[in-house]
Design an enzyme around this catalytic site. Sequence first.
Site, PDB file in Angstrom:
ATOM      1  N   ARG A  92      33.578  45.034  42.376  1.00 53.45           N
ATOM      2  CA  ARG A  92      35.001  45.333  42.621  1.00 53.45           C
ATOM      3  C   ARG A  92      35.192  46.302  43.781  1.00 53.45           C
ATOM      4  O   ARG A  92      36.314  46.676  44.098  1.00 53.45           O
ATOM      5  CB  ARG A  92      35.645  45.852  41.334  1.00 53.45           C
ATOM      6  CG  ARG A  92      34.938  47.035  40.700  1.00 53.45           C
ATOM      7  CD  ARG A  92      35.386  47.234  39.265  1.00 53.45           C
ATOM      8  NE  ARG A  92      34.637  48.284  38.566  1.00 53.45           N
ATOM      9  CZ  ARG A  92      33.505  48.084  37.908  1.00 53.45           C
ATOM     10  NH1 ARG A  92      32.946  46.883  37.885  1.00 53.45           N
ATOM     11  NH2 ARG A  92      32.902  49.081  37.281  1.00 53.45           N
ATOM     12  N   GLU A 127      38.277  47.374  35.130  1.00 52.01           N
ATOM     13  CA  GLU A 127      36.831  47.192  34.945  1.00 52.01           C
ATOM     14  C   GLU A 127      36.125  48.529  35.177  1.00 52.01           C
ATOM     15  O   GLU A 127      35.075  48.793  34.608  1.00 52.01           O
ATOM     16  CB  GLU A 127      36.289  46.103  35.895  1.00 52.01           C
ATOM     17  CG  GLU A 127      34.962  45.528  35.446  1.00 52.01           C
ATOM     18  CD  GLU A 127      34.554  44.265  36.191  1.00 52.01           C
ATOM     19  OE1 GLU A 127      34.444  43.193  35.577  1.00 52.01           O
ATOM     20  OE2 GLU A 127      34.322  44.349  37.414  1.00 52.01           O
ATOM     21  N   HIS A 172      64.272  41.130  38.625  1.00 49.34           N
ATOM     22  CA  HIS A 172      65.034  40.119  37.882  1.00 49.34           C
ATOM     23  C   HIS A 172      64.249  39.600  36.696  1.00 49.34           C
ATOM     24  O   HIS A 172      64.523  38.513  36.190  1.00 49.34           O
ATOM     25  CB  HIS A 172      65.421  38.982  38.827  1.00 49.34           C
ATOM     26  CG  HIS A 172      66.338  39.466  39.909  1.00 49.34           C
ATOM     27  ND1 HIS A 172      67.706  39.471  39.756  1.00 49.34           N
ATOM     28  CD2 HIS A 172      66.073  40.007  41.119  1.00 49.34           C
ATOM     29  CE1 HIS A 172      68.247  39.980  40.861  1.00 49.34           C
ATOM     30  NE2 HIS A 172      67.282  40.319  41.697  1.00 49.34           N
TER      31      HIS A 172
END
Length: 559
Positions: free
Chosen positions: A286, A371, A402
């Site tokens: 990552r 993670e 919205h």
Amino acid sequence: MDQGRRSPELVRKQPTSVPALRRRPAWAALERHYQTVKDVHLRQLFAEDRKRGDRLAIEAAGIYLDYSKNRITDQTLTLLLRLAEESGLRDRIDAMFRGDNINVSENRAVLHVALRAPRDASIIHDGRNVVPDVHAVLDKMAGFTHRLRSGAWKGHTGKRIRHVINIGIGGSDLGPVMAYEALRHYSERAMTFRFVSNVDGTDFAEAVRDLDPAETLFIVSSKTFTTLETMTNARTARDWLLAGLNGEADAIASHFVAVSTNASEVAKFGIDTANMFGFWDWVGGRYSMDSAIGLSTMVAIGPDGFRDMLNGFHEMDEHFRSAPFERNLPVLMGLLAIWYNNFFGAQTVAVLPYEQYLKRFPAYLQQLTMESNGKHVTGDGITVDYDTGPIYWGEPGTNGQHSFYQLIHQGTRLIPCDFIAFAHSLNPLGRHHDMLLANVFAQTEALAFGKTAEQVEAEGTPDWRVPHRLFAGNRPSNTLLPDKLTPEALGKLVALYEHSVFTQGMIWQVDSYDQWGVELGKALAQQIIPQLEDPTEPELKHDSSTNALIRRYRKLKAS
Ligand code: F6P
């Protein structure tokens, strides 16, 4: 849970010691301080200090952060900064940059900062300066990128490569896909870029359905080169390519390259290791979008754009490493996250980019944050007695307004928000950008200050409807306002969150760089796959629910 009702197993597994965090003086002081500020309204804080909006804002490394709309006083900041000091944050930052094995459970260094170090820097790991190795790979990536973009690299039939598909998952997908989307404005528009990650065959089928294999190149990205999803998709890609090119096996060489740390598995797959771009075990998945895993990014935006992105990362690294904590963007953001997570009990953080190009940024951050800090034990293996990583989620504005903003404004949960917007649009169209930015400012204002019953009544609202139209406010947010979304700005933004995650994980004392929590499901899936494919009735030894689901699926599949 009542100790007497615990199973012997649980009792035996109770840690004999407790983590240090709650015993730190600053933590105890923060607990007391929380009691005095928890009901203080942002309206009051702003009324008491007319300059708060200027005072609680900093600009560093080209990123402006307004953190004034947080439920903090000067004392809160003083105590949070003291907590950072007492937790040894300075030493831990130095340890990371020095290449110490701060990933304790895997006994590895954590050196993604070396991936963006300038050519003349020196970062020693295992007695070796790794910076020249990093730049050798970057140079090799640049050479390949030039050949591909210029058309010098040809497909098997002599056609030019026009389509690039990155096959990877997790860090080998989310970073590349996020960066491609974020930097699409700067990308080579004559080429298409797609990303296949899911083992669901639909992902692959849809990615290639309108492509000519003779013009398609696959980048198989996997640190380990053993990941189920990636290797399955890579094999399917190989079959698709060969089927489209008359089964000529030597076509693989000009249509597949690999990004991995595992040369032997790459060779076993049939990719020439001359066409492999390496990285190292000190780069976590990552944290790898700026390593060779970013090859598709480099092909899309060119080597110069990629280097600009790395420079952005590096500038934020240097800021993190050297700025005093009270003026340090990642440290402040990390400490604020701790404040809400551990004292207000907030369970989530919403990341709301008001920039369409950042539409995959929340998904990218989910892996980076969850993670990394979704851990229940400290680095020493002691069960924590406080909450760790919150849940990150989000959608680009204004779409979220919205949809789920209703709950942020009027629901019962406290959801700290990070708003991200850029001063300049990459696609200036009439009044669009002013409208977009007006919405950012309006949302942070509405969240913080709300609307009182008196204000609602003064609008002529009937009494019975007043509670429905009331906005309690006091909902905290950060606003990040960099100038323009460039490769450099993206690098800074990602590094900002990386180091904020580091700050949080370090204070919680967890290992932010392992991910053992993904292993159990992977191992069970490996057991179940043959049970689904077995032509005879397999003996199932799972629990009754899992057994029943497997039997039902087998029956439906056969019908
Ligand atoms: O399953 C989690 C994980 O290990 C991630 O940490 C990693 O980014 C992803 O899988 C992909 O791993 P690899 O690059 O080895 O295929």
